[in-house]
Design a protein around this motif. Sequence first.
Motif: not given
Length: 366
Positions: A287-315
């Motif tokens: 969700g860092g380069a392209v926001s989650w609402p614009l990502l393919p839906s599966a990626l938008g959900h998976i990304g929140r549970w992985l370290p890169p997505g969590a890091s971007v979200n926290a930052q």
Amino acid sequence: MSGSDENGGEQGGSSERHGAHGRPLTLRERWEAYKNSPFLPATVLVLIVAAAAGLFAGSYTYAMADPTPHRIPAALVTRPAAERGEAFVAGMEKALDASLELRDYPDVADARRALDEQKVFAIVRASDSGGVALDVAGASGASVAELLGEAGLKVGDATGVEVTVRDVKPLQRGDPRGLALFYISLAAVIMGFLGAIQLSVHAHGLNPAERIAFTAAYALLGGFAIAAAVDWWLGAVDLPFVQSWLILAFTMFTSGMVFTMFNTLMGRWAMIPTWGVMVLLGNPSSGGAVSWPLLPSALGHIGRWLPPGASVNAQHTAVYYQGHQFVFPYLVLAGWALVSCAVFWVWRHRHPGGRARTPEHAAAAT
């Protein structure tokens, strides 16, 4: 004698080269020789690197080449029904292919609170001039704000409604596209597992507790260096320095321990799952380069549970939403770090590193 020895040596070498009694090697013997040579892993690496290069380009292209809205929550401030307002809302839903999820709020204050809590990405309300005001939040995602703003102006022209677009939560001037936070998180992820790889190569003899300690050490120093370079040196983003530093350090440590876990389970092939989880899947879905609402839906959900997505979200929430932060991204990073450390510790005897301890009586004898 020497000639006969030489001949015997030559004949012995010939026998080793051509098999017993000077016969050619069979296919099975050739395969065994190839399998035990350095050429097999080198060939496998050639194929893996080629495949990884294609998958790396493909994963980013799939996620970012054609961002398409799937579900964009927006606040609709409840007002007396107006024909022009209804026409604008209907036009927006059509322009965004029914992906606009409107939620009613009784007043602007409640809608703005929902925007600050990142429950919605925009506010649709009546403007003072009798038209429609569309409030967007660039800090919630520059790509979503741009999409909503462009669609709002086009729909306003098509329906004859005066539309005012305003960014009520803009990005910082040094980061107009909102990519700086993505890149610093990406740097922390990649340097995190590269550091673990280098520890395995150059500090092979570290014991488990020492390996974890040195991973934490380079994570703390690396996180500080990233934050200092972006904030103090370049002045690109005004970070809440200590919090951003610790998020980056947490990310680097987690990434390093993920590699260490896979190194324990898979040995020299640990880079394959690490690269797959952290780079091929984790970064495009963050969700860092392209926001989650614009990502393919599966990626938008998976990304929140992985370290890169969590890091971007926290930052992201630390920089732009100080009063409305979430514990979830920190729990995701903590979960990955704890599981990785636990797997490494439980199966530490399988890790290719470490050194044998000298028995006390042997040390005393010397």
